[in-house]
Design an enzyme around this catalytic site. Structure first.
Site, PDB file in Angstrom:
ATOM      1  N   ARG A 101       0.815  -1.230   0.000  1.00 18.76           N
ATOM      2  CA  ARG A 101       0.000   0.000   0.000  1.00 18.76           C
ATOM      3  C   ARG A 101       0.846   1.276   0.000  1.00 18.76           C
ATOM      4  NH1 ARG A 101      -2.412   0.850   6.115  1.00 18.76           N
ATOM      5  NH2 ARG A 101      -0.580   0.154   7.246  1.00 18.76           N
ATOM      6  N   HIS A 171      -8.651  -3.301   2.780  1.00 16.80           N
ATOM      7  CA  HIS A 171      -8.922  -2.717   4.101  1.00 16.80           C
ATOM      8  C   HIS A 171      -9.824  -1.481   3.954  1.00 16.80           C
ATOM      9  CE1 HIS A 171      -8.024  -0.703   7.901  1.00 16.80           C
ATOM     10  NE2 HIS A 171      -7.171  -1.606   8.252  1.00 16.80           N
ATOM     11  N   GLU A 274     -13.463  -5.325   6.077  1.00 15.02           N
ATOM     12  CA  GLU A 274     -12.335  -5.652   5.211  1.00 15.02           C
ATOM     13  C   GLU A 274     -12.412  -7.115   4.748  1.00 15.02           C
ATOM     14  OE1 GLU A 274      -8.913  -4.738   7.681  1.00 15.02           O
ATOM     15  OE2 GLU A 274     -10.151  -3.242   8.715  1.00 15.02           O
TER      16      GLU A 274
HETATM   17  O1  TA6 Z   1      -7.766  -3.854  10.157  1.00 13.95           O
HETATM   18  C1  TA6 Z   1      -7.767  -3.332  11.467  1.00 13.95           C
HETATM   19  C2  TA6 Z   1      -6.348  -2.950  11.834  1.00 13.95           C
HETATM   20  O2  TA6 Z   1      -5.495  -4.067  11.765  1.00 13.95           O
HETATM   21  C3  TA6 Z   1      -6.360  -2.321  13.224  1.00 13.95           C
HETATM   22  O3  TA6 Z   1      -5.750  -3.176  14.161  1.00 13.95           O
HETATM   23  C4  TA6 Z   1      -5.607  -1.008  13.017  1.00 13.95           C
HETATM   24  O4  TA6 Z   1      -4.215  -1.207  13.182  1.00 13.95           O
HETATM   25  C5  TA6 Z   1      -5.989  -0.702  11.571  1.00 13.95           C
HETATM   26  O5  TA6 Z   1      -5.841  -1.963  10.928  1.00 13.95           O
HETATM   27  C6  TA6 Z   1      -5.270   0.441  10.924  1.00 13.95           C
HETATM   28  O6  TA6 Z   1      -3.999   0.106  10.607  1.00 13.95           O
HETATM   29  P1  TA6 Z   1      -3.090   1.216   9.845  1.00 13.95           P
HETATM   30  O7  TA6 Z   1      -1.769   0.543   9.725  1.00 13.95           O
HETATM   31  O8  TA6 Z   1      -3.732   1.486   8.528  1.00 13.95           O
HETATM   32  O9  TA6 Z   1      -3.116   2.436  10.713  1.00 13.95           O
END
Ligand code: TA6
Length: 303
Positions: A101, A171, A274
């Site tokens: 990403r 996500h 997600e």
């Molecule tokens: O998908 C949920 C998650 O894994 C949370 O635990 C939180 O860390 C979120 O992703 C956001 O992650 P990022 O790295 O995009 O800030």
């Protein structure tokens, strides 16, 4: 010609798709057709926004404080988590959710389909930096279709002669009226890892409602999910294929403030549902083979 000029001469579609600069030196594809509009950042192959023409508000949420800078993750949209989900299994210093990403992706094709939707194909640009974190001859490709629905397909190709395992997620941050009046349906009875509740395994009872930080990885589910938004009086349907995990996340106030790029109260107006392959659902991609995880998002009024 510079990169932007080359992109527009090769892949722009008059009246539908153009490339432009955004943020601190990034390039985005701006897409607009009779059905919808969308913005996609070439870094990360990252769909940033999607708004169907008939929708009163965008369906994919983007933080007002989203950083658009080389190597930085973008808060919102549909981040591509690949080739692992969450923290790396052994290397704490590797980027959470994998490098995909925050690295460059290249456009490999654009076209208009007979139904008037706009399609763009991309591939992650390989690099020594990626290989240093993930020493496998794999290739990640994205196919994005912007129309009355939003379709995203993430394909992993194994170019080598031995199998490898990936974790992955789209996500996606969905825009809602207010998290307190939002429910997620479709995961009733599913087992999940409760990451905000002591990392214990639980089983979902009834619809998911929200009253605080919620961070759950549901496993062994191929179900379509529905976000029921009482405030905006709409449902967002999340259909998927090639995915056996679904992650549901809201950071709630305290965690959002700590993360610093949600904007004031932004956490109230988003929820992540997600489509993924994580934990015991990670995927073995056979030597010479491929695997595709795909989603289709649709929004409809709640009568
Ligand atoms: O998908 C949920 C998650 O894994 C949370 O635990 C939180 O860390 C979120 O992703 C956001 O992650 P990022 O790295 O995009 O800030």
């Amino acid at each position: 010609m510079n990169h932007l000029e080359t992109l527009n001469s090769r892949f722009a579609i008059a009246g539908q798709l153009r490339f432009d600069h955004a943020g601190d030196g990034l390039i985005v594809a701006e897409i607009a057709n009779a059905h919808a509009s969308a913005t996609l950042c070439l870094q990360g192959g990252h769909v940033m926004t999607w708004k169907p023409a008939t929708a009163g508000a965008p369906v994919v949420w983007l933080s007002k404080l989203a950083k658009l800078a080389p190597g930085k993750s973008i808060r919102g949209g549909a981040p591509v988590c690949w080739p692992w989900f969450g923290a790396h299994a052994t290397e704490a210093g590797f980027p959470g959710h994998g490098p995909a990403r925050t690295v460059p992706w290249e456009v490999t094709g654009t076209r208009t389909l007979n139904d008037g939707s706009t399609e763009i194909a991309l591939a992650m640009v390989d690099s020594d930096a990626i290989r240093a974190m993930w020493p496998h001859p794999g290739r990640a490709e994205l196919l994005v279709n912007v129309g009355q629905t939003l379709k995203i397909a993430l394909t992993t190709r194994n170019l080598g002669d031995s199998d490898f395992v990936i974790g992955e997620a789209l996500h996606t941050y969905f825009q809602i009226g207010d998290i307190a009046g939002t429910r997620v349906l479709g995961l009733e009875g599913c087992a999940y890892l409760d990451k905000a509740g002591g990392n214990v395994r639980q089983r979902q009872e009834g619809a998911i409602a929200f009253g605080g930080e919620t961070d759950r990885v549901y496993v062994d589910t191929e179900a379509e999910c529905v976000i029921e938004d009482a405030r905006l009086k709409r449902r967002i349907r999340i259909a998927k294929s090639g995915s056996r995990s679904t992650v549901v996340w809201t950071p709630w106030a305290e965690k959002a403030d700590k993360m610093g790029d949600f904007g004031s109260g932004g956490w109230r107006e988003m929820v992540c549902v997600e489509s993924a392959n994580a934990l015991e659902n990670c995927v073995t991609v056979k030597a010479g083979g491929s695997h595709t995880m795909a989603v289709e998002y649709r929004v409809e009024a709640m009568m």
